[in-house]
Design a protein around this motif. Structure first.
Motif, PDB file in Angstrom:
ATOM      1  N   ILE A  22       0.837  -1.191   0.000  1.00  0.00           N
ATOM      2  CA  ILE A  22       0.000   0.000   0.000  1.00  0.00           C
ATOM      3  C   ILE A  22       0.874   1.243   0.000  1.00  0.00           C
ATOM      4  CG2 ILE A  22      -1.684   1.304   1.350  1.00  0.00           C
ATOM      5  CD1 ILE A  22      -2.824  -1.322   2.283  1.00  0.00           C
ATOM      6  N   PRO A  23       0.628   2.198  -0.902  1.00  0.00           N
ATOM      7  CA  PRO A  23       1.423   3.422  -0.951  1.00  0.00           C
ATOM      8  C   PRO A  23       1.080   4.334   0.210  1.00  0.00           C
ATOM      9  CG  PRO A  23      -0.400   3.543  -2.501  1.00  0.00           C
ATOM     10  CD  PRO A  23      -0.419   2.159  -1.930  1.00  0.00           C
ATOM     11  N   ALA A  24       1.641   5.525   0.195  1.00  0.00           N
ATOM     12  CA  ALA A  24       1.376   6.493   1.254  1.00  0.00           C
ATOM     13  C   ALA A  24      -0.125   6.676   1.405  1.00  0.00           C
ATOM     14  CB  ALA A  24       2.040   7.817   0.907  1.00  0.00           C
ATOM     15  N   PRO A  25      -0.623   6.729   2.637  1.00  0.00           N
ATOM     16  CA  PRO A  25      -2.064   6.811   2.845  1.00  0.00           C
ATOM     17  C   PRO A  25      -2.640   8.108   2.282  1.00  0.00           C
ATOM     18  CG  PRO A  25      -0.870   7.228   4.888  1.00  0.00           C
ATOM     19  CD  PRO A  25       0.132   6.734   3.895  1.00  0.00           C
ATOM     20  N   LEU A  26      -3.902   8.053   1.884  1.00  0.00           N
ATOM     21  CA  LEU A  26      -4.582   9.236   1.395  1.00  0.00           C
ATOM     22  C   LEU A  26      -4.890  10.176   2.555  1.00  0.00           C
ATOM     23  CD1 LEU A  26      -7.133   7.568  -1.066  1.00  0.00           C
ATOM     24  CD2 LEU A  26      -4.929   8.600  -1.621  1.00  0.00           C
ATOM     25  N   PRO A  27      -4.862  11.477   2.323  1.00  0.00           N
ATOM     26  CA  PRO A  27      -5.145  12.421   3.409  1.00  0.00           C
ATOM     27  C   PRO A  27      -6.529  12.192   4.014  1.00  0.00           C
ATOM     28  CG  PRO A  27      -4.272  13.558   1.471  1.00  0.00           C
ATOM     29  CD  PRO A  27      -4.546  12.159   1.048  1.00  0.00           C
ATOM     30  N   THR A  28      -6.584  12.224   5.318  1.00  0.00           N
ATOM     31  CA  THR A  28      -7.857  12.108   6.034  1.00  0.00           C
ATOM     32  C   THR A  28      -8.425  13.497   6.256  1.00  0.00           C
ATOM     33  OG1 THR A  28      -7.098  10.103   7.159  1.00  0.00           O
ATOM     34  CG2 THR A  28      -8.969  11.253   8.127  1.00  0.00           C
ATOM     35  N   VAL A  29      -9.726  13.638   6.008  1.00  0.00           N
ATOM     36  CA  VAL A  29     -10.395  14.930   6.145  1.00  0.00           C
ATOM     37  C   VAL A  29     -11.655  14.749   6.970  1.00  0.00           C
ATOM     38  CG1 VAL A  29      -9.486  15.808   3.958  1.00  0.00           C
ATOM     39  CG2 VAL A  29     -11.702  14.634   4.001  1.00  0.00           C
ATOM     40  N   ALA A  30     -12.216  15.856   7.416  1.00  0.00           N
ATOM     41  CA  ALA A  30     -13.476  15.811   8.147  1.00  0.00           C
ATOM     42  C   ALA A  30     -14.599  15.384   7.218  1.00  0.00           C
ATOM     43  CB  ALA A  30     -13.782  17.178   8.750  1.00  0.00           C
ATOM     44  N   CYS A  31     -15.492  14.565   7.736  1.00  0.00           N
ATOM     45  CA  CYS A  31     -16.626  14.100   6.942  1.00  0.00           C
ATOM     46  C   CYS A  31     -17.760  15.126   6.996  1.00  0.00           C
ATOM     47  CB  CYS A  31     -17.151  12.772   7.483  1.00  0.00           C
ATOM     48  SG  CYS A  31     -16.075  11.353   7.223  1.00  0.00           S
ATOM     49  N   PRO A  32     -18.548  15.217   5.946  1.00  0.00           N
ATOM     50  CA  PRO A  32     -19.762  16.032   6.020  1.00  0.00           C
ATOM     51  C   PRO A  32     -20.652  15.560   7.164  1.00  0.00           C
ATOM     52  CG  PRO A  32     -19.323  15.384   3.752  1.00  0.00           C
ATOM     53  CD  PRO A  32     -18.369  14.614   4.609  1.00  0.00           C
ATOM     54  N   ALA A  33     -21.372  16.488   7.743  1.00  0.00           N
ATOM     55  CA  ALA A  33     -22.197  16.176   8.908  1.00  0.00           C
ATOM     56  C   ALA A  33     -23.286  15.160   8.591  1.00  0.00           C
ATOM     57  CB  ALA A  33     -22.830  17.458   9.443  1.00  0.00           C
ATOM     58  N   GLU A  34     -23.686  15.066   7.329  1.00  0.00           N
ATOM     59  CA  GLU A  34     -24.756  14.157   6.941  1.00  0.00           C
ATOM     60  C   GLU A  34     -24.345  12.692   6.978  1.00  0.00           C
ATOM     61  OE1 GLU A  34     -25.579  18.157   5.356  1.00  0.00           O
ATOM     62  OE2 GLU A  34     -23.808  16.846   5.403  1.00  0.00           O
ATOM     63  N   LEU A  35     -23.055  12.412   7.071  1.00  0.00           N
ATOM     64  CA  LEU A  35     -22.595  11.031   7.087  1.00  0.00           C
ATOM     65  C   LEU A  35     -22.705  10.438   8.496  1.00  0.00           C
ATOM     66  CD1 LEU A  35     -21.639  11.777   4.266  1.00  0.00           C
ATOM     67  CD2 LEU A  35     -19.505  10.583   4.716  1.00  0.00           C
ATOM     68  N   PRO A  36     -22.851   9.119   8.590  1.00  0.00           N
ATOM     69  CA  PRO A  36     -22.962   8.499   9.916  1.00  0.00           C
ATOM     70  C   PRO A  36     -21.675   8.623  10.716  1.00  0.00           C
ATOM     71  CG  PRO A  36     -22.815   6.829   8.193  1.00  0.00           C
ATOM     72  CD  PRO A  36     -22.977   8.140   7.504  1.00  0.00           C
ATOM     73  N   ALA A  37     -21.819   8.566  12.027  1.00  0.00           N
ATOM     74  CA  ALA A  37     -20.653   8.621  12.906  1.00  0.00           C
ATOM     75  C   ALA A  37     -19.722   7.448  12.597  1.00  0.00           C
ATOM     76  CB  ALA A  37     -21.106   8.567  14.365  1.00  0.00           C
ATOM     77  N   ASN A  38     -18.446   7.674  12.862  1.00  0.00           N
ATOM     78  CA  ASN A  38     -17.406   6.653  12.654  1.00  0.00           C
ATOM     79  C   ASN A  38     -17.146   6.350  11.181  1.00  0.00           C
ATOM     80  OD1 ASN A  38     -17.069   6.303  15.481  1.00  0.00           O
ATOM     81  ND2 ASN A  38     -18.860   4.947  15.504  1.00  0.00           N
ATOM     82  N   THR A  39     -17.587   7.240  10.293  1.00  0.00           N
ATOM     83  CA  THR A  39     -17.177   7.152   8.896  1.00  0.00           C
ATOM     84  C   THR A  39     -15.814   7.802   8.745  1.00  0.00           C
ATOM     85  OG1 THR A  39     -19.466   7.239   8.111  1.00  0.00           O
ATOM     86  CG2 THR A  39     -17.751   7.833   6.528  1.00  0.00           C
ATOM     87  N   THR A  40     -14.957   7.212   7.940  1.00  0.00           N
ATOM     88  CA  THR A  40     -13.642   7.791   7.657  1.00  0.00           C
ATOM     89  C   THR A  40     -13.673   8.424   6.270  1.00  0.00           C
ATOM     90  OG1 THR A  40     -12.552   6.098   8.996  1.00  0.00           O
ATOM     91  CG2 THR A  40     -11.176   7.330   7.456  1.00  0.00           C
ATOM     92  N   CYS A  41     -13.237   9.675   6.185  1.00  0.00           N
ATOM     93  CA  CYS A  41     -13.270  10.386   4.916  1.00  0.00           C
ATOM     94  C   CYS A  41     -11.874  10.790   4.482  1.00  0.00           C
ATOM     95  CB  CYS A  41     -14.159  11.631   5.012  1.00  0.00           C
ATOM     96  SG  CYS A  41     -15.914  11.253   5.214  1.00  0.00           S
ATOM     97  N   HIS A  42     -11.660  10.781   3.193  1.00  0.00           N
ATOM     98  CA  HIS A  42     -10.383  11.169   2.594  1.00  0.00           C
ATOM     99  C   HIS A  42     -10.664  12.130   1.451  1.00  0.00           C
ATOM    100  CE1 HIS A  42      -8.391   7.790   4.715  1.00  0.00           C
ATOM    101  NE2 HIS A  42      -9.539   7.170   4.479  1.00  0.00           N
ATOM    102  N   GLY A  43      -9.764  13.052   1.214  1.00  0.00           N
ATOM    103  CA  GLY A  43      -9.943  13.990   0.125  1.00  0.00           C
ATOM    104  C   GLY A  43      -8.628  14.605  -0.279  1.00  0.00           C
ATOM    105  N   GLY A  44      -8.564  15.085  -1.511  1.00  0.00           N
ATOM    106  CA  GLY A  44      -7.342  15.699  -2.008  1.00  0.00           C
ATOM    107  C   GLY A  44      -7.451  15.944  -3.494  1.00  0.00           C
TER     108      GLY A  44
END
Length: 454
Positions: A22-44
């Motif tokens: 697995i390469p370098a992990p994708l950046p972790t970002v805050a999830c939109p409020a509409e998503l369920p708790a304990n969801t992990t979000c990535h963006g870039g």
């Protein structure tokens, strides 16, 4: 089982068995409020300049929903675009699916470009988190065209098309061509006689500084569309009534259709086709006005450039060559991508791997979350078990999801749309490129210069 083993491997810093490191992990970002708790979000932003968003719920079921958004947007790509799409279709994550979507690398038209960028975010997901058990491609609006084209070029496990533009670029915008010329016949202010003139198939001259608000002001000037009917002049009311009757467009979306026929046409013609004309209306007989004979004598006519039609067709027309299960959902009263687009798509797809469902809704950009949940569940079951759904079975399943989302169930399993030509004036005399076959598309792909540029 697969998701749990993957999480374990990530925690201990190892690659799952059988996978590449697995390469370098994708950046972790805050999830939109509409998503369920304990969801992990990535963006870039990927290497092409496209922004991406990825969301993985804690109860991930092993299926990835890969999203192709609509438009096209004409501005530069932003992270907000992909985050907004994730928010709008957060129901997918709440149902346990991972979700990934791209903003695309640039604004403007380009179906195959958007296919490549959708595939890029798929590869980002796979490189970081491993191959999903199932990958379902979801396309909305113009994204339906993108997803349907992607399904002809790449392998997915299933495809969901919602309110899709499925007639392809070479004829999917003919009703906006008609609007552009009919509007100018009645209004004569786009362009005004005092302004530089240009053929209407360009949408707008390349160097124009007109804005969306400026265009809306001209529409208001001519039709009084933003005023209560009692405050319109008799001429404004007659202009508006004639334009709506002839083009068969809803009043509430007339402004957005005219904007597309102005600014997006300009992008297609000047930025993607080198100034060549892919549109035509020769031989079209317009009807429904207070004086059809005068309209047909006076409306601007033009013939498409065959090379421009070829390139637009290669970019976005659909051959119907799909092997995976495809489920569509379309609002009967969609005011933007008319439900008759489904008839055009049905005519291109052979075999039993297409199921089309319809709802009695009247919106384009978003439908009921209960409906989306029903559709994605039915498609997932079809993919995993081979059990082909029916419009009736999808409709019957909706009530269970509506107990969670309470957004309503609107499926009408008895509805059948009319032909595409019943809604959009047909082009007699061969304005369109002949129906694109798979062999033509494959052959053209090796010809330098064929297709949309940029």
């Amino acid at each position: 089982m697969y998701a749990a083993s993957l999480v374990t491997a990530l925690v201990v810093g190892m690659s799952p068995v059988g996978m590449s490191p697995i390469p370098a992990p994708l950046p972790t970002v805050a999830c939109p409020a509409e998503l369920p708790a304990n969801t992990t979000c990535h963006g870039g932003q990927d290497s092409t300049g496209a922004f991406y968003s990825i969301a993985i719920p804690s109860n991930w079921n092993g299926t990835l929903v890969l999203h192709a958004h609509g438009g096209p947007d004409l501005g530069a790509p932003t992270q907000d675009r992909s985050v907004g799409d994730l928010t709008r279709w957060s129901v997918m994550v709440r149902e346990g699916y991972a979700w990934a979507g791209s903003s695309y690398r640039r604004g403007g038209y380009g179906t195959r470009m958007a296919v490549r960028d959708t595939e890029n975010v798929r590869q980002l997901f796979t490189s970081a988190f491993g191959e999903p058990d199932v990958t379902i491609l979801h396309g909305q609006s113009w994204g339906g065209n993108i997803a349907a084209k992607a399904a002809e070029l790449h392998d997915y496990d299933g495809v969901l098309l919602t309110n899709g533009v499925l007639a392809g670029g070479s004829r999917g915008y003919d009703y906006r061509v008609d609007l552009r010329v009919v509007y100018q016949y009645y209004c004569a202010n786009h362009p005004r006689p005092s302004e530089p003139q240009y053929p209407l198939w360009t949408g707008l001259r390349k160097d124009s500084t007109m804005t969306g608000s400026g265009l809306r002001a001209r529409l208001q000037e001519c039709t009084g569309i933003e005023s209560p009917s009692q405050l319109r002049t008799p001429l404004q009311q007659r202009n508006l009534s004639d334009i709506l009757a002839v083009t068969k467009l809803p009043e509430r979306t007339l402004s957005s259709h005219l904007s597309f026929a102005t600014f997006t046409f300009r992008d297609i013609v000047h930025n993607r086709l080198g100034g060549r004309n892919p549109f035509g209306n020769r031989g079209v007989q317009y009807a429904g006005s207070h004086d059809d004979a005068a309209l047909n004598r006076g409306v601007e006519r033009f013939q498409a450039d065959p090379s421009a039609v070829r390139d637009l067709s290669y970019d976005s027309d659909l051959t119907g060559r799909v092997t995976e299960p495809v489920l569509t959902m379309h609002a009967v009263n969609d005011p933007t991508a008319f439900v008759e687009h489904e008839s055009a798509y049905r005519a291109s797809v052979a075999g039993d791997n297409l199921v089309q469902t319809f709802t009695t809704e009247s919106e384009h950009s978003a439908l009921s979350d209960s409906g989306y949940a029903s559709a994605i569940s039915a498609l997932s079951t079809w993919v995993r078990t081979g059990q082909r759904p029916t419009p009736a079975s999808v409709a019957e399943s909706c009530s269970a999801f509506d107990r969670t989302y309470a957004t309503g169930c609107f499926f009408d399993p008895r509805f059948t749309p009319g032909s595409y030509d019943s809604r959009v004036y047909p082009r007699p005399g061969g304005t369109h490129w002949p129906a694109l076959t798979w062999s033509q598309a494959a052959a053209w792909s090796h010809i330098p210069g064929v297709g949309i540029t940029g």
